[in-house]
Design a protein around this motif. Structure first.
Motif, PDB file in Angstrom:
ATOM      1  N   THR A   1       0.811  -1.219   0.000  1.00  0.00           N
ATOM      2  CA  THR A   1       0.000   0.000   0.000  1.00  0.00           C
ATOM      3  C   THR A   1       0.848   1.275   0.000  1.00  0.00           C
ATOM      4  OG1 THR A   1      -0.171  -0.371   2.374  1.00  0.00           O
ATOM      5  CG2 THR A   1      -2.078  -0.956   1.064  1.00  0.00           C
ATOM      6  N   GLN A   2       2.174   1.125   0.181  1.00  0.00           N
ATOM      7  CA  GLN A   2       3.046   2.317   0.150  1.00  0.00           C
ATOM      8  C   GLN A   2       3.507   2.641  -1.272  1.00  0.00           C
ATOM      9  OE1 GLN A   2       6.040   0.920   2.898  1.00  0.00           O
ATOM     10  NE2 GLN A   2       5.193   2.090   4.605  1.00  0.00           N
ATOM     11  N   LEU A   3       3.146   1.797  -2.233  1.00  0.00           N
ATOM     12  CA  LEU A   3       3.590   2.023  -3.606  1.00  0.00           C
ATOM     13  C   LEU A   3       2.691   3.032  -4.305  1.00  0.00           C
ATOM     14  CD1 LEU A   3       4.252  -1.651  -4.818  1.00  0.00           C
ATOM     15  CD2 LEU A   3       5.774  -0.131  -3.570  1.00  0.00           C
ATOM     16  N   SER A   4       3.214   3.595  -5.395  1.00  0.00           N
ATOM     17  CA  SER A   4       2.384   4.480  -6.218  1.00  0.00           C
ATOM     18  C   SER A   4       1.342   3.624  -6.944  1.00  0.00           C
ATOM     19  CB  SER A   4       3.257   5.202  -7.230  1.00  0.00           C
ATOM     20  OG  SER A   4       3.740   4.266  -8.176  1.00  0.00           O
ATOM     21  N   GLY A   5       0.359   4.277  -7.549  1.00  0.00           N
ATOM     22  CA  GLY A   5      -0.694   3.541  -8.256  1.00  0.00           C
ATOM     23  C   GLY A   5      -0.134   2.639  -9.346  1.00  0.00           C
ATOM     24  N   GLY A   6       0.823   3.156 -10.115  1.00  0.00           N
ATOM     25  CA  GLY A   6       1.416   2.370 -11.203  1.00  0.00           C
ATOM     26  C   GLY A   6       2.191   1.184 -10.664  1.00  0.00           C
ATOM     27  N   GLU A   7       2.927   1.416  -9.587  1.00  0.00           N
ATOM     28  CA  GLU A   7       3.708   0.313  -8.990  1.00  0.00           C
ATOM     29  C   GLU A   7       2.763  -0.738  -8.406  1.00  0.00           C
ATOM     30  OE1 GLU A   7       7.688   2.828  -7.665  1.00  0.00           O
ATOM     31  OE2 GLU A   7       5.975   2.716  -6.326  1.00  0.00           O
ATOM     32  N   GLN A   8       1.685  -0.278  -7.810  1.00  0.00           N
ATOM     33  CA  GLN A   8       0.702  -1.244  -7.274  1.00  0.00           C
ATOM     34  C   GLN A   8       0.133  -2.101  -8.406  1.00  0.00           C
ATOM     35  OE1 GLN A   8      -2.407   0.455  -4.894  1.00  0.00           O
ATOM     36  NE2 GLN A   8      -1.009   1.123  -3.291  1.00  0.00           N
ATOM     37  N   GLN A   9      -0.121  -1.463  -9.542  1.00  0.00           N
ATOM     38  CA  GLN A   9      -0.670  -2.213 -10.670  1.00  0.00           C
ATOM     39  C   GLN A   9       0.347  -3.246 -11.162  1.00  0.00           C
ATOM     40  OE1 GLN A   9      -3.851  -1.731 -11.455  1.00  0.00           O
ATOM     41  NE2 GLN A   9      -3.758  -3.415 -12.873  1.00  0.00           N
ATOM     42  N   MET A  10       1.610  -2.838 -11.190  1.00  0.00           N
ATOM     43  CA  MET A  10       2.665  -3.786 -11.592  1.00  0.00           C
ATOM     44  C   MET A  10       2.725  -4.956 -10.604  1.00  0.00           C
ATOM     45  SD  MET A  10       5.700  -1.159 -12.564  1.00  0.00           S
ATOM     46  CE  MET A  10       5.388   0.221 -13.654  1.00  0.00           C
ATOM     47  N   LEU A  11       2.616  -4.632  -9.325  1.00  0.00           N
ATOM     48  CA  LEU A  11       2.661  -5.679  -8.303  1.00  0.00           C
ATOM     49  C   LEU A  11       1.463  -6.615  -8.449  1.00  0.00           C
ATOM     50  CD1 LEU A  11       3.882  -6.979  -5.800  1.00  0.00           C
ATOM     51  CD2 LEU A  11       2.749  -5.260  -4.397  1.00  0.00           C
ATOM     52  N   ALA A  12       0.293  -6.034  -8.710  1.00  0.00           N
ATOM     53  CA  ALA A  12      -0.910  -6.871  -8.856  1.00  0.00           C
ATOM     54  C   ALA A  12      -0.777  -7.787 -10.072  1.00  0.00           C
ATOM     55  CB  ALA A  12      -2.146  -5.983  -8.976  1.00  0.00           C
ATOM     56  N   ILE A  13      -0.201  -7.262 -11.153  1.00  0.00           N
ATOM     57  CA  ILE A  13      -0.022  -8.092 -12.355  1.00  0.00           C
ATOM     58  C   ILE A  13       1.064  -9.149 -12.097  1.00  0.00           C
ATOM     59  CG2 ILE A  13       0.688  -8.090 -14.790  1.00  0.00           C
ATOM     60  CD1 ILE A  13      -0.522  -5.252 -14.994  1.00  0.00           C
ATOM     61  N   GLY A  14       2.155  -8.723 -11.477  1.00  0.00           N
ATOM     62  CA  GLY A  14       3.240  -9.665 -11.163  1.00  0.00           C
ATOM     63  C   GLY A  14       2.755 -10.789 -10.268  1.00  0.00           C
ATOM     64  N   ARG A  15       1.973 -10.425  -9.266  1.00  0.00           N
ATOM     65  CA  ARG A  15       1.423 -11.418  -8.338  1.00  0.00           C
ATOM     66  C   ARG A  15       0.522 -12.408  -9.085  1.00  0.00           C
ATOM     67  NH1 ARG A  15      -2.422  -8.846  -3.869  1.00  0.00           N
ATOM     68  NH2 ARG A  15      -3.616  -8.437  -5.750  1.00  0.00           N
ATOM     69  N   ALA A  16      -0.282 -11.884 -10.002  1.00  0.00           N
ATOM     70  CA  ALA A  16      -1.172 -12.756 -10.779  1.00  0.00           C
ATOM     71  C   ALA A  16      -0.357 -13.686 -11.687  1.00  0.00           C
ATOM     72  CB  ALA A  16      -2.128 -11.904 -11.617  1.00  0.00           C
ATOM     73  N   LEU A  17       0.715 -13.153 -12.287  1.00  0.00           N
ATOM     74  CA  LEU A  17       1.527 -13.979 -13.191  1.00  0.00           C
ATOM     75  C   LEU A  17       2.228 -15.112 -12.446  1.00  0.00           C
ATOM     76  CD1 LEU A  17       3.075 -11.183 -15.439  1.00  0.00           C
ATOM     77  CD2 LEU A  17       1.392 -12.903 -16.126  1.00  0.00           C
ATOM     78  N   LEU A  18       2.535 -14.881 -11.174  1.00  0.00           N
ATOM     79  CA  LEU A  18       3.220 -15.912 -10.398  1.00  0.00           C
ATOM     80  C   LEU A  18       2.339 -17.129 -10.111  1.00  0.00           C
ATOM     81  CD1 LEU A  18       5.440 -13.894  -7.929  1.00  0.00           C
ATOM     82  CD2 LEU A  18       6.180 -15.627  -9.534  1.00  0.00           C
ATOM     83  N   THR A  19       1.055 -17.022 -10.417  1.00  0.00           N
ATOM     84  CA  THR A  19       0.201 -18.212 -10.296  1.00  0.00           C
ATOM     85  C   THR A  19       0.240 -19.027 -11.596  1.00  0.00           C
ATOM     86  OG1 THR A  19      -1.815 -17.106 -11.063  1.00  0.00           O
ATOM     87  CG2 THR A  19      -1.357 -16.986  -8.709  1.00  0.00           C
ATOM     88  N   ASN A  20       1.070 -18.564 -12.545  1.00  0.00           N
ATOM     89  CA  ASN A  20       1.246 -19.244 -13.836  1.00  0.00           C
ATOM     90  C   ASN A  20      -0.088 -19.599 -14.502  1.00  0.00           C
ATOM     91  OD1 ASN A  20       4.261 -19.711 -14.355  1.00  0.00           O
ATOM     92  ND2 ASN A  20       4.005 -20.181 -12.186  1.00  0.00           N
ATOM     93  N   PRO A  21      -0.858 -18.560 -14.816  1.00  0.00           N
ATOM     94  CA  PRO A  21      -2.210 -18.805 -15.328  1.00  0.00           C
ATOM     95  C   PRO A  21      -2.256 -19.110 -16.824  1.00  0.00           C
ATOM     96  CG  PRO A  21      -1.800 -16.455 -15.219  1.00  0.00           C
ATOM     97  CD  PRO A  21      -0.541 -17.133 -14.715  1.00  0.00           C
ATOM     98  N   GLU A  22      -3.405 -19.657 -17.228  1.00  0.00           N
ATOM     99  CA  GLU A  22      -3.711 -19.791 -18.650  1.00  0.00           C
ATOM    100  C   GLU A  22      -4.428 -18.527 -19.127  1.00  0.00           C
ATOM    101  OE1 GLU A  22      -2.777 -22.593 -20.345  1.00  0.00           O
ATOM    102  OE2 GLU A  22      -1.870 -23.151 -18.428  1.00  0.00           O
ATOM    103  N   LEU A  23      -5.182 -17.929 -18.199  1.00  0.00           N
ATOM    104  CA  LEU A  23      -5.964 -16.741 -18.540  1.00  0.00           C
ATOM    105  C   LEU A  23      -5.737 -15.664 -17.476  1.00  0.00           C
ATOM    106  CD1 LEU A  23      -8.301 -15.247 -20.069  1.00  0.00           C
ATOM    107  CD2 LEU A  23      -9.890 -16.400 -18.519  1.00  0.00           C
TER     108      LEU A  23
END
Lengths: 287, 238
Positions: B137-159
């Motif tokens: 929560t201390q990150l900027s909006g853009g960094e938070q979005q990167m973190l949210a995408i990075g976190r999602a990618l680490l689940t190795n999704p198909e979609l």
């Protein structure tokens, strides 16, 4: 008050505070992570003490009885979560209070039925009996030091699990945003079962180690529950660190008040709570 | 013959209380495809996502993922089938550091797939590597979005499903996020993107769906979108 008595009271206060922490940590975790206000948490402390008495009679071994009591308490916690508590997640706090008060009545009735209403006692095991000298005239029981060290060890273990393991990260994440935890493919209900079971086990362990220090009596859970709520409120609902600091504060203040201000001792922790809430309305470490 | 769809949503009807929000929404995503879901605010985009993820239980309709009916599964089990979600608002945990956000989410995908790991995410988002000990929560909006995408990618999704991926971000950061999404797309992960930026989406996605009042009013490829651009802009404009 001379130094020796001060030291004894300080040790008593720390030991009582650490015991309170053991019980309150489960209460605050269950509230912080699961949003459940569990008024029956004190009953788990009582059940731990009664189980300890029962297994000591059965096995004649302090360690075996303690382990059996802890395992049964853990299983009991899992069963309670799976059958009763999991019906409360989408309900309001009033429903939670009603169900968990009902559970207190059921546990008290079961205790009466299984073990009767006479006070019971567990002897301090031989290898933990005796005292150590603090000064030439003052001694302190080894068992109380053992309890304090055990509680410290469990507190350190809990700290490590919460702050250094993936399970701890999941627990903290569940406290922050449970929907997002589910969206990461994590079974939040399983996490809740683990947290509730661990909370029950910690409370029961506090009852287990208390058994040789105090009488095992009906209703012992209710008294300790009130003190634990004071700890949780002072520390900040859901905060383990807060519970630790608050438990030590309550333990020390309560113990010294009993000696220095006996007329006020029954209300001193509530005065402490009121003062802290005036200064920090969300508690010391509320997130 | 068309391949088995990755995601097939059919006839979703969802309600908030008595309010009928989705009126028979259909969506299909083929493996490797990127689909944009567009519409004005309040048209049912997020409700569609929540319904297909099980965060909101639709009253009728079906959700199939890789040919399997997942409509009755709880959310976490659907995600385990190979879906990752970046919610509107980013879903940060206030008490977890950047590193912990990534560590707690990391797991192999279906069939043990491990294309995305901690190091690859940090290589893709070097800015996160500099902020590992900060709270999410201390990150900027853009960094938070990167973190949210990075976190999602680490689940190795198909979609990968992104809800309002660039909302509230500065233009430069927005551009950066779109580049990352294009990179993810190029890696072969199918994407479902909810956004309002038609200019970017028509280049990034293969197919496009427009929702108006909980109904699909347009479903076509980029050429169809181009051919009906004025009508679609009309549906999207306030």
């Amino acid at each position: 008050m001379d130094f020796a008595i001060f030291l004894v009271q300080l040790l008593n206060g720390l030991q009582y505070g650490l015991l309170l922490f053991l019980i309150a940590s489960g209460l605050t975790l269950v509230f912080g992570v699961m949003g459940i206000l569990n008024l029956a948490h004190g009953s788990m402390y009582m059940i731990g003490a009664y189980l300890m008495w029962y297994f000591v009679q059965l096995t004649d071994s302090f360690v075996l009885a303690a382990l059996l009591s802890a395992v049964i308490a853990l299983l009991l916690g899992v069963v309670i979560e799976k059958t009763l508590i999991n019906r409360l997640y989408r309900r309001n706090h009033l429903d939670q209070v009603l169900l968990t008060i009902g559970m207190i009545f059921v546990f008290n009735a079961m205790q009466s039925l299984l073990w009767g209403d006479d006070p019971l006692g567990v002897a301090v095991p031989g290898w933990l009996s005796g005292s150590i000298s603090l000064t030439e005239l003052v001694e302190y029981p080894v068992y109380r030091i053992f309890v304090a060290l055990l509680c410290l060890l469990l507190a350190a273990g809990l700290y490590l699990v919460i702050n250094r393991t993936r399970l701890g990260m999941l627990v903290r994440a569940g406290e922050s945003n449970r929907e997002m935890v589910e969206c990461l493919g994590i079974d939040i209900n399983r996490l809740y079962t683990i947290v509730f079971g661990a909370g029950v086990m910690l409370a029961a362990l506090a009852g287990v180690v208390s058994a040789p220090m105090a009488s095992i009596v009906p209703g012992m859970g209710e008294h300790v529950l009130i003190s634990c709520f004071v700890v949780v409120v002072i520390g900040g609902m859901g905060s383990i660190k807060g519970a630790f600091v608050a438990a030590l504060m309550v333990g020390i203040v309560d113990t010294f008040a009993a000696v220095l201000l006996p007329q006020l001792s029954s209300m001193i922790v509530y005065i402490l709570m009121a003062v802290i809430l005036i200064i920090k309305p969300q508690g010391l470490f509320s997130s | 013959m068309q391949a088995q769809p990755l995601l097939a949503v059919r006839g979703l009807h969802s309600f908030y209380g008595e309010s009928h929000v989705l009126h028979g929404v259909d969506l299909t995503i083929q493996p490797g495809q990127a689909l944009s879901l567009m519409g004005r605010n309040g048209m049912g985009k997020t409700t569609t996502l929540k319904s297909l993820l099980g965060l909101l239980q639709p009253r009728s309709g079906s959700v199939e993922f890789l040919g399997r009916d997942v409509g009755k599964l709880p959310t976490w089990k659907r995600m385990r089938e190979g879906i990752a979600y970046v919610p509107e608002g980013r879903g940060m945990f206030h008490n977890l550091t950047v590193k912990e956000h990534l560590q707690m989410a990391a797991r192999p995908g279906i069939g043990g797939k491990l294309e995305w790991d901690y190091d690859r995410v940090l290589a893709t988002f070097p800015r996160l590597a500099e902020r590992l000990t900060n709270l999410g929560t201390q990150l900027s909006g853009g960094e938070q979005q990167m973190l949210a995408i990075g976190r999602a990618l680490l689940t190795n999704p198909e979609l990968l499903i992104l809800d309002e991926a660039t909302e509230g971000l500065a233009p430069l950061i927005r551009k950066e996020i779109w580049e990352v999404i294009a990179h993810v797309r190029a890696s072969g992960i199918s994407t479902l993107i909810v956004d309002k930026n038609i200019e970017v989406l028509k280049n990034l996605c293969d197919r496009h769906v427009v929702l108006v009042k909980g109904q699909v009013v347009f479903d076509g490829d980029t050429q169809d979108l181009q051919d009906n651009l004025s009508q679609i802009e009309c549906w999207l404009s306030v």
